[in-house]
Every structure is written in structure tokens, then in C-alpha cells.
Design a protein around this motif. Sequence first.
Motif, short mmCIF file in Angstrom:
data_model
loop_
_atom_site.label_atom_id
_atom_site.label_comp_id
_atom_site.label_asym_id
_atom_site.label_seq_id
_atom_site.Cartn_x
_atom_site.Cartn_y
_atom_site.Cartn_z
N LEU A 49 3.27 2.19 8.40
CA LEU A 49 3.09 2.13 6.86
C LEU A 49 1.88 2.39 6.31
O LEU A 49 1.72 2.05 5.34
CB LEU A 49 3.80 0.61 6.75
CG LEU A 49 5.12 0.26 6.93
CD1 LEU A 49 5.47 -1.31 6.68
CD2 LEU A 49 6.11 1.02 6.32
N LYS A 50 0.97 3.08 7.27
CA LYS A 50 -0.21 3.28 6.86
C LYS A 50 -0.40 3.98 5.43
O LYS A 50 -1.36 3.89 4.84
CB LYS A 50 -1.06 3.69 7.89
CG LYS A 50 -1.86 2.74 8.71
CD LYS A 50 -2.68 3.15 9.68
CE LYS A 50 -2.95 2.04 10.59
NZ LYS A 50 -3.34 2.32 12.15
N GLY A 51 0.56 4.88 5.06
CA GLY A 51 0.50 5.74 4.06
C GLY A 51 0.94 5.15 2.79
O GLY A 51 0.88 5.29 1.69
N GLU A 52 1.17 3.63 3.24
CA GLU A 52 1.65 2.79 1.86
C GLU A 52 0.54 1.78 1.39
O GLU A 52 0.89 0.93 1.03
CB GLU A 52 2.90 2.25 2.32
CG GLU A 52 4.02 3.32 2.14
CD GLU A 52 5.33 2.76 2.57
OE1 GLU A 52 5.74 1.64 1.94
OE2 GLU A 52 6.00 3.36 3.54
N GLY A 53 -0.82 2.27 1.78
CA GLY A 53 -1.69 1.19 1.14
C GLY A 53 -1.68 -0.43 1.87
O GLY A 53 -1.44 -0.40 2.99
N LEU A 54 -1.70 -1.13 0.81
CA LEU A 54 -1.69 -2.47 1.16
C LEU A 54 -0.36 -3.15 2.04
O LEU A 54 -0.46 -4.04 2.74
CB LEU A 54 -1.57 -3.33 -0.07
CG LEU A 54 -2.94 -3.44 -0.81
CD1 LEU A 54 -2.88 -4.14 -2.20
CD2 LEU A 54 -3.97 -4.46 -0.17
N LYS A 55 0.69 -2.29 1.61
CA LYS A 55 1.67 -2.82 2.57
C LYS A 55 1.50 -2.65 3.96
O LYS A 55 2.24 -3.44 4.93
CB LYS A 55 2.96 -1.85 2.23
CG LYS A 55 3.68 -1.99 0.73
CD LYS A 55 4.67 -2.93 1.11
CE LYS A 55 5.48 -3.07 -0.28
NZ LYS A 55 6.24 -1.85 -0.67
N SER A 56 0.66 -1.84 4.37
CA SER A 56 0.43 -1.74 5.79
C SER A 56 -0.15 -2.95 6.51
O SER A 56 -0.22 -3.10 7.65
CB SER A 56 -0.60 -0.51 6.15
OG SER A 56 -1.72 -0.71 5.42
N ASN B 58 -4.03 4.67 -3.25
CA ASN B 58 -3.76 3.65 -2.17
C ASN B 58 -5.28 3.57 -1.80
O ASN B 58 -6.01 3.95 -0.82
CB ASN B 58 -3.51 4.91 -0.93
CG ASN B 58 -3.19 4.25 0.27
OD1 ASN B 58 -3.85 3.09 0.62
ND2 ASN B 58 -2.55 4.91 1.55
N VAL B 60 -6.57 1.87 0.56
CA VAL B 60 -6.98 1.91 2.00
C VAL B 60 -7.94 3.46 2.13
O VAL B 60 -8.89 3.32 2.86
CB VAL B 60 -6.00 2.07 3.09
CG1 VAL B 60 -6.51 2.24 4.25
CG2 VAL B 60 -5.32 0.70 2.73
N GLN B 138 1.66 11.72 3.74
CA GLN B 138 2.66 10.77 3.07
C GLN B 138 2.88 11.45 1.67
O GLN B 138 4.15 11.36 1.13
CB GLN B 138 2.46 9.18 3.07
CG GLN B 138 2.66 8.76 4.50
CD GLN B 138 4.10 8.83 5.16
OE1 GLN B 138 4.99 9.02 4.24
NE2 GLN B 138 4.20 8.85 6.29
#
Lengths: 307, 229
Positions: A49-56, B58, B60, B138
Amino acid sequence: MSHETAYFPGCSLKTIDRAYDVSTRLVAGDLGLNLVEVEDYACCGVGELKGEGLKSHYLPGRNLGHLLQQGQTEVMVSCNVCYHELSRTAYAWSRNESVGTEINRMLEAAGEPGITETPSVRNTLEYLVTVVGLDKIAQRVRRPLTGLRVAPYYGCLYHRPGAMVSSIQVAGEDPERPHFMHDVLRALGAAVVAHPAETTCCGGKNLLSDERTAGKLTGRILSQAKEAGADVLALMCPKCAGGLDALQPRAIKAAGEGARLPVVYYTQLVAVAFGHSPEAAYLKDMESGSFDVIRRLLQAAPKPALV
Amino acid sequence: MPKGAGIIERSLVQDDHILEHENLVMDGIDVSGRWNTMLKSRVHADRDLDAWDTVRQNLVATSIDNCIQCGMCTAGCTVAHEVEGFNPRQFIYWVRTGRTEELKNQADVVWRCVGCYICTHHCPKEVNTAEVIETIGQWLRTVVPERMDRAFHVNHQVYRNHLISRGRLNLPLLQTTFLRALGRQNELFAPEMKKTALKMVGDGRVLKTLRMGRPHRWRKNRQVLGSEA
Ligand code: SF4
Ligand code: SF4
């Protein structure tokens, strides 16, 4: 000495890679570590889920919340992927207040305990070296692995990126040329075989979706270790084991017969050196012929001294 | 000879930008032979900075702003040595300068990052390059899915569904679902797969997997995790 610590096995160690879990527990037990499992675990997220920001951060965050809720602040992790994921979230939580708040907001929305302080995420290998100590490991050896040439293989997520996986940094491990596995294997009496692929990537993330790349990468690791003279390759990650052990025929297809090499978890070697049978260390679960190599080694060696 | 074979850093130049002439006369001078290759000048008129914004959103990946294009990431990259055209430094450059077309052309290459973190580890500017590349991949999935290998989509979907609906990974099921969705179920009967599968049925690992269950109160977790960001 009895010392208690929390332990996070994760999905794959709880099921198909039980060999790593069982051998971790055998070794911990022998060394006086009392492992308390993190209750009601969820998957660490395997980075998908790293492409989904905080969700990761959600899944690792949930696990860390459960850890703290059961009154513990330190957790030992064997799987490199879980170790990396939990470390990454602990790091993000501690370093960036707004990210930390957001993680807790998500957890709260799901009725899960939040993260209240920075947990200390420890890798089993590092824990054995720094908390237990090499001397103590060497003292506990009942059946030295004399004559076994072992190529250590660390993979990626044990030591990269340095800042994020902070426990090995604190422990003084070298993130450029890690050596803790070398040290442990030496303490067991094995001959450590250095090779150029100790920290190159196995391509595990795309093991199924990009077989060509994965085949080339695993093929290269195995053949370089073998060329350096190894009898077995010792690893510390179930994802690496997927490509290097279970799907080794594909590596052989990509790189030729030179890539045929028995593969074990380093904890299995520790367990065997501590006097457990190859069966008890679940060496039979490995696909690349490691059971036979270890059995032959033990047959050739004199019986262990009685304790 | 492959097109543009003599160009140093050939992977940085796109095919349709290379002009090769059999016989070339310029200003009355015959420059055929060694000098027959020309590059179309690059005019970059329509910068599309949406990509940069999307990637930055995003949280991150905001570290992308720090990049100084030094190329350390590409120098050590696992995949750059295996897959032609894979170049994290360049992908970042394209995002930041709005060269979205170039990025889209490489969509089937970008996703092949293996997440080894060599780039992040070596970046002198604390760019979390590995996660930036993952984020770009993504993003491409949402804009040009048709240009990416189906194996990539299926792999991501299978993992994502699995994580959200179950909270734990049932690895044998995951692998089977992946291969079936791609019509590659015959691989399940490849000798190495079959051997492992039969063994795991026999030694109880499959049963253990079937019994793994979901985390408690998973339904609420699922709502949060599965909601659109
Ligand atoms: S190493 Fe870091 S600063 Fe250098 S090009 Fe890569 S991302 Fe940019
Ligand atoms: S994480 Fe991806 S981009 Fe970075 S070095 Fe590894 S393969 Fe290359």
C-alpha cells in the motif's frame, strides 16, 4: 537468565514459513528469552500500500497499537519485511507529528488502540547479537557446525534504508556491509563464506509478476554464493526464501546449474548447533535439499557432548 | 546495428528522437558515416505539473522536492541493471519538469521497481526514492493502465483485496488467485509448485493456513483501510 520480550511472527511465519518461526522460538527458548506474541496481529502490509501514502501505515500502526496496549514497548521481529514495515511506521510516527496524528486518527476510526509512544522494533538477528550476546550464543553450542561452509545472505530490508530501520543502527550494525549474521555463524563454528551478493536484492516484491527479473536476481545470488564455495546459503527473510528456496528451479532456469544451492534460515542453523534435530528445526520444510546437507554433516560429526 | 547504437546513455534518448541518415550532406559537405546520427532537438512546450502535485499529495513522497538529480539512486539501483530504461533519477526529473508523456511511455518499466531501498539508502538529500518511484508507478496505474503489463495490475489488486478483506495473507490462496486471474493456472502444475503444494498439504501447513482467520473486529478496520484516500 530469563528475559521477556514481545514477538511478532507475521502471516507467513504463522503458516507456510513456520520453519523460521519454530526455529526462532527454539533458539530464543534455549537462550532464556521468553517470547510473548503480539495478540490479534494483522498483516504488516508487505509494502503493497506504499503508493497510497498514509494508508501504508495503517496495518503496521494497528500492530504497534496492539503491542503497546498489551503493556510492551519492545518487539522482536524475525521476518525482514515485517521488521521493515513496523520500523518504518514507528519511525514516521516519531519523526513527523502530523503523520503520527493521522495514523492514530485512522486507528481510532476503526476502534483500534493508537500509538502512544515510540515502540522499539528489533530484528531477531540484532537482538540475539546485542541483547543475548555472541559469547552466550557460543557457550550454548552443543554441536559446532565445523566444516559447514555457509554463505550469509541479508537481503534488503534488514538494513535499508539505514535511518528507518533504526534498531540495527543503534546496535552498531554496519548498514553498508552488515556482519551480524557472519558473527553468529562463526559463533556456531561454521565456516563463513563471504560473497558479492550478500546484500543484493532477490526481487521478491515482483516474484510472480516480473518473473524474468526475479529469476535473474535469484539466479545471480545463488550462483555467486556457490561460486564462493558455500555448501548452504543462510537467509533471514521468508520473501527471499520464496525465490531462493521454493522457486529455486526458476533461478536455475535463468542462471544455470550453478544456482543450485541448499538454502536455510540462519535460525535453523543456530537451532541445530544448539543440539536440536534437523526435523525439530523443520529443515524438511525447505525445498532446496538443505535437510540432507545438514543430516550428512551431523552423521559425519561426533555425537554431541551430553549437557 | 541497433538504432543509435553509438550514443552514450542511449537509454535516455527515445527512438523517435533519433534520426539516422544513410548519406548525409550538410552545407555541401558529405558527413555520411560516423556523423550520420542526429538527435531531434527537444522542445518541451506543454509542461504538465499535475503529476508532480499528485505525487507530492502522497505525504510520504514529498521528499521528491529535495532531489538534486545527482544520480546516486540510479547508480546503485537493482532494476536499472536488469531492465532497460529503468532510471529512477530520470523518472523524478520527468515528474518535476512535467514531462508526463515520457513517463507514460515508460509506464511498463516504472512498476518494475523491486522496493529494495538501495536508492533511498544512498540518496544524499534524504529523498525517499524507493517510495517516490512506487508512488509514480501507482499514479501511472490510474492514468495509463493499458500501457502496463496485466501481471502488475493483477498482482497489486490481489494483494490489496487480500489485505483489505482479510487483514492477513493467505499466501497459497494469493498465489492461486493471481495465476488464475492471468490465465496462468497451468503454472500451478509446474513441477516445483506441485511438489511444494503437495508437501504442504501433507505436513499440515495448508490446514494451518486455512485456520488463520481474520483479526478481531476486522469489519471496521476494513472500512477504514478500504475507503478512498
Ligand atoms: S540520489 Fe536522491 S538526490 Fe540524487 S538523483 Fe536520486 S533522488 Fe535525487
Ligand atoms: S527501490 Fe526500486 S528504484 Fe530504488 S534501487 Fe531498488 S529497484 Fe531501484
